[in-house]
Design an enzyme around this catalytic site. Sequence first.
Site, mmCIF file in Angstrom:
data_model
loop_
_atom_site.group_PDB
_atom_site.id
_atom_site.type_symbol
_atom_site.label_atom_id
_atom_site.label_comp_id
_atom_site.label_asym_id
_atom_site.label_seq_id
_atom_site.Cartn_x
_atom_site.Cartn_y
_atom_site.Cartn_z
ATOM 1 N N TYR A 236 27.441 -27.273 -6.647
ATOM 2 C CA TYR A 236 28.319 -26.436 -7.463
ATOM 3 C C TYR A 236 28.125 -26.939 -8.880
ATOM 4 O O TYR A 236 28.223 -28.146 -9.135
ATOM 5 C CB TYR A 236 29.781 -26.611 -7.054
ATOM 6 C CG TYR A 236 30.201 -25.774 -5.868
ATOM 7 C CD1 TYR A 236 29.877 -24.422 -5.796
ATOM 8 C CD2 TYR A 236 30.950 -26.327 -4.834
ATOM 9 C CE1 TYR A 236 30.280 -23.648 -4.717
ATOM 10 C CE2 TYR A 236 31.359 -25.553 -3.755
ATOM 11 C CZ TYR A 236 31.021 -24.221 -3.704
ATOM 12 O OH TYR A 236 31.422 -23.449 -2.649
ATOM 13 N N ASP A 264 26.891 -17.751 -5.706
ATOM 14 C CA ASP A 264 27.765 -16.639 -5.319
ATOM 15 C C ASP A 264 29.241 -16.985 -5.478
ATOM 16 O O ASP A 264 30.108 -16.330 -4.922
ATOM 17 C CB ASP A 264 27.488 -16.212 -3.863
ATOM 18 C CG ASP A 264 27.678 -17.351 -2.865
ATOM 19 O OD1 ASP A 264 28.210 -18.407 -3.243
ATOM 20 O OD2 ASP A 264 27.281 -17.174 -1.693
ATOM 21 N N HIS A 353 28.034 -16.582 1.511
ATOM 22 C CA HIS A 353 28.961 -17.702 1.607
ATOM 23 C C HIS A 353 29.854 -17.564 2.852
ATOM 24 O O HIS A 353 31.041 -17.875 2.838
ATOM 25 C CB HIS A 353 29.836 -17.724 0.343
ATOM 26 C CG HIS A 353 30.230 -19.084 -0.135
ATOM 27 N ND1 HIS A 353 29.767 -19.625 -1.293
ATOM 28 C CD2 HIS A 353 31.087 -20.003 0.372
ATOM 29 C CE1 HIS A 353 30.314 -20.811 -1.493
ATOM 30 N NE2 HIS A 353 31.122 -21.068 -0.487
HETATM 31 C C1 LIG Z 1 34.570 -24.116 5.697
HETATM 32 C C2 LIG Z 1 33.402 -23.691 4.871
HETATM 33 C C3 LIG Z 1 33.125 -24.359 3.699
HETATM 34 C C4 LIG Z 1 32.039 -23.989 2.927
HETATM 35 N N1 LIG Z 1 31.767 -24.698 1.807
HETATM 36 C C5 LIG Z 1 30.693 -24.364 1.064
HETATM 37 C C6 LIG Z 1 30.378 -25.106 -0.092
HETATM 38 O O1 LIG Z 1 31.070 -26.063 -0.443
HETATM 39 N N2 LIG Z 1 29.298 -24.724 -0.820
HETATM 40 C C7 LIG Z 1 28.516 -23.655 -0.454
HETATM 41 O O2 LIG Z 1 27.543 -23.345 -1.142
HETATM 42 N N3 LIG Z 1 28.782 -22.948 0.653
HETATM 43 C C8 LIG Z 1 29.845 -23.273 1.412
HETATM 44 N N4 LIG Z 1 30.121 -22.549 2.533
HETATM 45 C C9 LIG Z 1 29.218 -21.442 2.925
HETATM 46 C C10 LIG Z 1 28.136 -21.934 3.878
HETATM 47 O O3 LIG Z 1 27.208 -22.753 3.231
HETATM 48 C C11 LIG Z 1 27.374 -20.764 4.506
HETATM 49 O O4 LIG Z 1 26.924 -19.900 3.496
HETATM 50 C C12 LIG Z 1 28.209 -20.003 5.524
HETATM 51 O O5 LIG Z 1 29.101 -20.858 6.180
HETATM 52 C C13 LIG Z 1 27.323 -19.347 6.556
HETATM 53 O O6 LIG Z 1 28.080 -18.590 7.425
HETATM 54 P P1 LIG Z 1 28.532 -19.067 8.896
HETATM 55 O O7 LIG Z 1 29.702 -19.977 8.697
HETATM 56 O O8 LIG Z 1 28.885 -17.785 9.539
HETATM 57 O O9 LIG Z 1 27.357 -19.752 9.544
HETATM 58 C C14 LIG Z 1 31.213 -22.898 3.323
HETATM 59 C C15 LIG Z 1 31.498 -22.225 4.507
HETATM 60 C C16 LIG Z 1 32.577 -22.606 5.281
HETATM 61 C C17 LIG Z 1 32.847 -21.877 6.557
#
Ligand SMILES: Cc1cc2nc3c(=O)[nH]c(=O)nc-3n(C[C@H](O)[C@H](O)[C@H](O)COP(=O)(O)O)c2cc1C
Length: 494
Positions: A236, A264, A353
């Site tokens: 980030y 995003d 995301h």
């Molecule tokens: C609880 C949670 C926290 C997340 N935190 C971040 C993050 O800190 N940075 C980021 O780029 N994406 C974050 N994501 C998005 C994930 O990297 C990813 O794009 C997404 O979880 C993929 O979908 P899925 O959970 O259906 O596999 C987060 C997703 C979840 C569920």
Amino acid sequence: MVLTGSDVAKHNDEKSCWVIIHGKAYDVTEFLPEHPGGEEIILKYAGKDATEEFDPIHPRDTLDKYLDKSLHLGPVDMSTVAQETKREDPEEAERQKRIAEMPLLSECFNLHDFEAIARRTMKKAAWGYYSSAADDEITLRENHSAYHRIWFRPQILVDVTNIDLSTTMLGTKVDAPFYVTATALGKLGHPEGEVLLTRAAHNHNVIQMIPTLASCSFDELVDARQGDQVQWLQLYVNKDRDITKRIVQTAERRGCKGLFITVDAPQLGRREKDMRLKFTDSGSNVQKGHKTDNSQGAARAISSFIDPSLSWADIPWFRSITKMPIILKGVQRVEDVLRAVEAGVQGVVLSNHGGRQLDFARSGIEILAETMPVLRQHGLDKKIDVFVDGGVRRGTDIIKAMCLGAKGVGIGRPFLYAMSTYGQAGVERVMQLLKDEMEMNMRLIGCAKIADLHPGLLDTRGLFVHSNSTPVDSLSQITYDPLVVPGQRIKAKL
Ligand SMILES: Cc1cc2nc3c(=O)[nH]c(=O)nc-3n(C[C@H](O)[C@H](O)[C@H](O)COP(=O)(O)O)c2cc1C
Ligand code: HEM
């Protein structure tokens, strides 16, 4: 000078907010609107000891890293701090009972099983944070159901005695074409946090992407690496580019092999399920009723953690500060993939995301199907590595993405749910289940290795149509936790 409990207790609202963490006082007044977890949660501890809330999910070095030294107020004589009496929580007793009655790990046959058990056994706040997504959560569900609009066109009479799932991602040979994507706050789900993902990823020889906002410190996660295990860093971008530079260069020095810049999330999405779970009834509506709780809204937009001014113009700067391959995470249209090639980055993750940002963003798999033919047409498909994430729950989902031309597939929540319920063993079982499902389905579509997968094995005609009558996917329907509206208050307080 040592402060007393009553010195701190005077600073107990948003005008002046001090908190005690590990016996030291901090002035977080200015920081309140910037707290990525929202200001309400900190205000709950204004003038008090916040260690118990802070400690389980924030790395030890958080305050040193992000809160200006002038706001570190020094030690507090803890014998003078009023102790809070804890109330018994009947819900917690019920939860413990459900944990005691959890199915055996060997009874979990697919990724949905872990989600269902997580929903029953995780702490409410943790489940809320992990499972929630933006607004009406349409994109959250679309991410998964988009895979159901792709059908196979298997080829027959191919020797599929031996199946090889190995592939290469950003120069690293891995045993399967999926990776552990970055998800923040691992310790909400399990007290050991993301190191469990590191260890599981090692045992299955897949890559882990370390989140900027992990609960474990970056050093802990890198130290947990074994042998020649490979990790990437999710970034980030902080408003303070010196902080960003330090994070990136530390990651490179400590051996990270890819920099995934999240693009995003210029503002963190509004996740209502999460907000509803955290809502505390502060009594009268008369005084506060006019004020919208903006702990996840406007206030988050100005958080210095995630700089909303980040733009294409910053990419050369990133290229100048690191030799790591740069990958943009959260690209959502083919035009931007072409722009990313022009900007000279090595890859993109087609992702929304996990549905947590823009509701009605399209699924990563749909964007992949839109993107790859255009890249091939321009002769650019070898110029940029295309990854995809969101909604991947089955080996067939991974195979579909690889057929379309993805270099690798990111998986988020399933690993969190497995970690929260069965720890490292759970995560490893999820990885094994995915490998087993992939192996069987590779055989059934007639491909012995990843390089044999190609778009001709798929029928994607329905993918771009956003209404269809595919049979209901009952497992995900059961685990899907519907949004709710506010209930009646039993005794109205006026
Ligand atoms: C609880 C949670 C926290 C997340 N935190 C971040 C993050 O800190 N940075 C980021 O780029 N994406 C974050 N994501 C998005 C994930 O990297 C990813 O794009 C997404 O979880 C993929 O979908 P899925 O959970 O259906 O596999 C987060 C997703 C979840 C569920
Ligand atoms: C001062 C007392 C603090 C308390 C009680 C506190 C509490 C919390 C809680 C409960 C969450 C979880 C939010 C959620 O479930 O969405 C959270 C998230 C977070 N906090 Fe804190 N916090 C404090 C201070 C800090 C400080 C000083 C930082 C330093 C920068 C920080 C950084 C974060 C980050 C990065 C998140 C993740 C947000 C997200 O991804 O949505 N917190 N905090």
